[in-house]
Design an enzyme around this catalytic site. Structure first.
Site, PDB file in Angstrom:
ATOM      1  N   VAL A  63      -6.464  12.114 -11.528  1.00  0.00           N
ATOM      2  CA  VAL A  63      -5.004  11.998 -11.384  1.00  0.00           C
ATOM      3  C   VAL A  63      -4.540  10.597 -10.967  1.00  0.00           C
ATOM      4  CG1 VAL A  63      -4.666  14.473 -10.923  1.00  0.00           C
ATOM      5  CG2 VAL A  63      -4.955  12.890  -8.991  1.00  0.00           C
ATOM      6  N   ASN A  89      -1.899  20.024  -7.430  1.00  0.00           N
ATOM      7  CA  ASN A  89      -2.711  20.538  -6.324  1.00  0.00           C
ATOM      8  C   ASN A  89      -3.812  19.576  -5.876  1.00  0.00           C
ATOM      9  OD1 ASN A  89      -4.256  22.768  -4.761  1.00  0.00           O
ATOM     10  ND2 ASN A  89      -5.693  22.134  -6.362  1.00  0.00           N
ATOM     11  N   SER A 141       1.402  20.035   2.996  1.00  0.00           N
ATOM     12  CA  SER A 141       0.572  20.648   4.045  1.00  0.00           C
ATOM     13  C   SER A 141       1.452  20.858   5.265  1.00  0.00           C
ATOM     14  CB  SER A 141      -0.579  19.698   4.393  1.00  0.00           C
ATOM     15  OG  SER A 141      -1.154  20.053   5.641  1.00  0.00           O
ATOM     16  N   TYR A 154      -3.770  11.030   6.041  1.00  0.00           N
ATOM     17  CA  TYR A 154      -3.578  12.287   5.296  1.00  0.00           C
ATOM     18  C   TYR A 154      -2.168  12.830   5.543  1.00  0.00           C
ATOM     19  CZ  TYR A 154      -4.450  17.086   3.739  1.00  0.00           C
ATOM     20  OH  TYR A 154      -4.372  18.304   3.097  1.00  0.00           O
ATOM     21  N   ALA A 155      -1.735  12.808   6.821  1.00  0.00           N
ATOM     22  CA  ALA A 155      -0.393  13.309   7.159  1.00  0.00           C
ATOM     23  C   ALA A 155       0.679  12.500   6.428  1.00  0.00           C
ATOM     24  CB  ALA A 155      -0.174  13.241   8.665  1.00  0.00           C
ATOM     25  N   ALA A 156       0.473  11.186   6.344  1.00  0.00           N
ATOM     26  CA  ALA A 156       1.453  10.334   5.650  1.00  0.00           C
ATOM     27  C   ALA A 156       1.591  10.761   4.189  1.00  0.00           C
ATOM     28  CB  ALA A 156       1.028   8.871   5.744  1.00  0.00           C
ATOM     29  N   LYS A 158       1.044  13.774   2.917  1.00  0.00           N
ATOM     30  CA  LYS A 158       1.652  15.100   2.769  1.00  0.00           C
ATOM     31  C   LYS A 158       3.127  15.087   3.155  1.00  0.00           C
ATOM     32  CE  LYS A 158      -1.994  16.925   1.014  1.00  0.00           C
ATOM     33  NZ  LYS A 158      -1.993  17.256  -0.414  1.00  0.00           N
ATOM     34  N   ILE A 187      -6.932  26.439   5.365  1.00  0.00           N
ATOM     35  CA  ILE A 187      -7.421  27.365   4.345  1.00  0.00           C
ATOM     36  C   ILE A 187      -8.915  27.083   4.174  1.00  0.00           C
ATOM     37  CG2 ILE A 187      -7.100  28.204   1.982  1.00  0.00           C
ATOM     38  CD1 ILE A 187      -4.508  28.304   3.763  1.00  0.00           C
TER      39      ILE A 187
END
Ligand SMILES: NC(=O)c1ccc[n+]([C@@H]2O[C@H](COP(=O)([O-])OP(=O)(O)OC[C@H]3O[C@@H](n4cnc5c(N)ncnc54)[C@H](O)[C@@H]3O)[C@@H](O)[C@H]2O)c1
Length: 257
Positions: A63, A89, A141, A154-156, A158, A187
């Site tokens: 991607v 996804n 997320s 990662y938070a940035a 999402k 998950i």
């Protein structure tokens, strides 16, 4: 059959949440098109779906690579002449406090999790605009809404996805295209297993720590998110636009004590 005959594109559907969603969508009558870097994993999901009488195809796509995305969308359009649903996804994790994250790892997680959604959506939207119909589901997320230790990069990504989703919805509502985001909690997928192995000496004990963050007793299953994706993909959610749907066992609802 809530997706009968619908052409549904899912990125990163070789494993975890994407694979579970591919199976749920196929069970509901969808024609599933998977884009994956791990083509072996994607092919086994396709085999499983076909063995149960469903319809699915897999293509090698990164991607972050525009050429592979263009080739995939060309193939999909030749095969079906339309695209009804896109589920963005595919995603990767990144663990570390901000000052510990190397530039390369920052760029990689941004490239897959944010630029990947931009590139794939950009290639799919012309078909949906022409059809004046479509559904896009972006994978965010629960971390877009609450802070979590050692997840700045990662938070940035999402958080960016959740904001992008709302602005996309504003722009594409006139074309009858709905754009929503999913905000899962923990998950239990290969993604989380990998994170546990890399982050904790005792990964099994770490699962109890993860459970303490949420209100629900068990961690989420890929199917929990797949069923939410099904709702957003189907016409049952026709009045849900630009929303972030939490599927997080109550992580963002409040603290258990
Ligand atoms: N598992 C969780 O707890 C959780 C929570 C919130 C959000 N998410 C998000 O859900 C999505 C799926 O997570 P998962 O847990 O199923 O992960 P996973 O690692 O089990 O599956 C992700 C899949 O994406 C594929 N992929 C990775 N990079 C790619 C690329 N550049 N191009 C195409 N495919 C690529 C991988 O090969 C893999 O099959 C991710 O966006 C993740 O950030 C997961």
């Amino acid at each position: 059959m809530r997706l009968q005959g619908k052409v549904c594109l899912i990125t990163g559907a070789g494993k975890g949440i994407g694979a579970a969603t591919a199976k749920v969508f196929a069970r509901e009558g969808a024609i599933v098109e998977i884009a994956e870097v791990d083509i072996q994993a994607a092919n086994s999901v396709v085999e499983e779906i076909r063995a149960e009488g469903g319809s699915a195809f897999a293509t090698t796509v990164d991607v972050t690579e525009i050429m592979s995305i263009e080739a995939w969308i060309r193939l999909v359009m030749e095969r079906h002449q339309r695209i009804d649903v896109l589920f963005n996804n595919a995603g990767i994790s990144s663990v570390g406090k901000l000052h510990e994250i190397g530039r390369e790892s920052w760029d990689k997680v941004m490239a897959v999790n944010v630029t990947g959604v931009y590139l794939v959506s950009k290639e799919v939207l012309p078909a949906m605009i022409e059809q004046k119909n479509g559904v896009i589901i972006n994978m965010s997320s629960c971390i877009a809404e609450i802070g979590l230790a050692r997840r700045a990069a990662y938070a940035a990504t999402k958080g960016a996805i959740l904001s992008m989703t709302k602005s996309m919805q504003v722009d594409y509502a006139p074309y009858n295209i709905r754009v929503n985001a999913l905000l899962p909690g923990t998950i239990f997928t290969p993604f989380v297993e990998d994170y546990l192995k890399r982050s904790y000496e005792d990964p099994t004990a770490a699962i109890d720590t993860l459970k303490q963050r949420q209100l629900g007793k068990e961690l989420g299953r890929p199917e929990d998110v797949a069923e939410a994706a099904l709702f957003l993909a189907s016409s049952e959610s026709r009045y849900v636009m630009g929303a972030g749907l939490a599927v997080d066992g109550g992580v963002t609802a409040g603290k258990p004590y």
